[in-house]
Design an enzyme around this catalytic site. Sequence first.
Site, mmCIF file in Angstrom:
data_model
loop_
_atom_site.group_PDB
_atom_site.id
_atom_site.type_symbol
_atom_site.label_atom_id
_atom_site.label_comp_id
_atom_site.label_asym_id
_atom_site.label_seq_id
_atom_site.Cartn_x
_atom_site.Cartn_y
_atom_site.Cartn_z
ATOM 1 N N LYS A 178 52.230 -13.667 22.343
ATOM 2 C CA LYS A 178 51.679 -12.424 21.803
ATOM 3 C C LYS A 178 51.194 -11.516 22.915
ATOM 4 O O LYS A 178 50.934 -10.348 22.687
ATOM 5 C CB LYS A 178 50.599 -12.682 20.753
ATOM 6 N N ARG A 179 51.126 -12.041 24.131
ATOM 7 C CA ARG A 179 50.721 -11.208 25.255
ATOM 8 C C ARG A 179 51.910 -10.511 25.927
ATOM 9 O O ARG A 179 51.732 -9.604 26.716
ATOM 10 C CB ARG A 179 49.943 -12.036 26.271
#
Length: 499
Positions: free
Chosen positions: A261-262
């Site tokens: 998700k980064r």
Amino acid sequence: MTTTPVRVRFCPSPTGNPHVGLVRTALFNWAFARHHGGTYVFRIEDTDLARSTEESYQALLEVMRWLGLDWDEGPEVGGPHGPYRQSERMDVYREIAAKLLDAGHAYHCYCSQGELAARREAARGAGRPSGYDGRCRTLTAQEVAAYQAEGRSPILRFRMPDAPITFTDLVRGELTFTPENVPDYGIVRANGDPLYTLVNPVDDALMEITHVLRGEDLLSSTPRQIALYRAMAEVGVVRDHVPHFGHLPYVLGEGTKKLSKRDPESSLNLYRERGFLPAGLLNYLALLGWSIAEDRDIFTLEEMVAAFDIAAVNANPARFDLKKCEAVNAVHIREHLSAEDFVAACEPWLRAPHAPWKPEAFDPAAFAALAPLAQTRVTVLSDIADNVDFLFLDEPVHDEKSWSKAMKPGAAEVLAAIRAALTELDAWTAERLKEAVQAAGEAHGLKLGKAQAPLRVAVTGRTVGLPLFESLEVLGRPRTLERVDAALGRLAEAAGTSA
Ligand code: GLU
Ligand code: ZN
């Protein structure tokens, strides 16, 4: 076939920004609910108060609305099983935890982090399973008294049954987990806060969820949760209730790494800001584990709903491919938007504060005239500005690379000849413009493509763009000639200084 009405849930934790993996999960649940005429429940798992934020909660609601993944029960909609924010349900969890403790399905564990870590290390060293070893399952009254005298506060730990747990995953088929691989696990913190491990299955049970569709990363929590459902049914908290489970495949980014998700391409905001259509983005995300038919990539949300089958989801990891995502979006822009809808969809990028020109310079009629030509060329809506900026800027953009590429020796002569032809043109139409440029080019031994290159850069600043003659027709004669003159002036100046 089950006759129980389908109830599924999307239950993100409001931490950080909405990301691609989250939306894929939401989409599959939503499509499953809609396909079966079931209920799509939106629940907010915000019991981790340290990590949950109001901002993230609002962003989740906002992005789901933008995507059109509407929910039947949940925040702002309500429903018979509310509240749907877990932070507002703490009493429910407290009560159920107490019942599980009373019935012996859970017990107090006094082990400190340090002790747990030391025993984990030792077990690893000896080649034994390294999960919780069950030490506090059978503490004597004296042992408890001793821990309490030390001032320790216990966590609440769930007692896993000593038998294997088998279930049929809707994506992966039958799976069995043996007790040594599923140790007893914490459900309430020492400070009394309930953990995800408790609140998630409690609410799935109380909200009568029939199908749990979620990412493969949560597969290991499924046998624990099944045991917890059984325990809850036994103590009479819920009717006998174990949902079906389907675990959606991992999504890979670059190489064999899981998309994190980064990773920048995970951020939903990015897609929105670049001007993806919800329909295009959702179409692509559907392909991460599912396909509507062999050799078919493009479909609408309605078509997905009609065809969606969880049993057809592929268990193998899916790869996230931004280029493909863009290509799918481009098809939706090109083929699934009417001309009017395209114009309307572009508006946010053409009006201040996004636009590179002065707000009053935007001319909707000029844009509408060229929009159909742009519609077949843009990948994302934000591409639109570069395609039509020549219409609204006082001067075309200055792109030195384009300039030197187009303004080769001899360009000034062709451009001057073109200028003369354009001045005399009886009708300022794309067709007549093309004839004039073609003729001027031929007089210099140039094909149309070569002849029009300096003209395009003079007028638009770029070497590529919308069909040139249609563009000039909309720009009009005075502004076209003005820009050609400016370019000729610049060429003359350059010739003067280099001479
Ligand atoms: N709140 C959990 C998460 O975001 C939900 C997982 C689940 O679907 O059970 O990971
Ligand atoms: Zn313990």
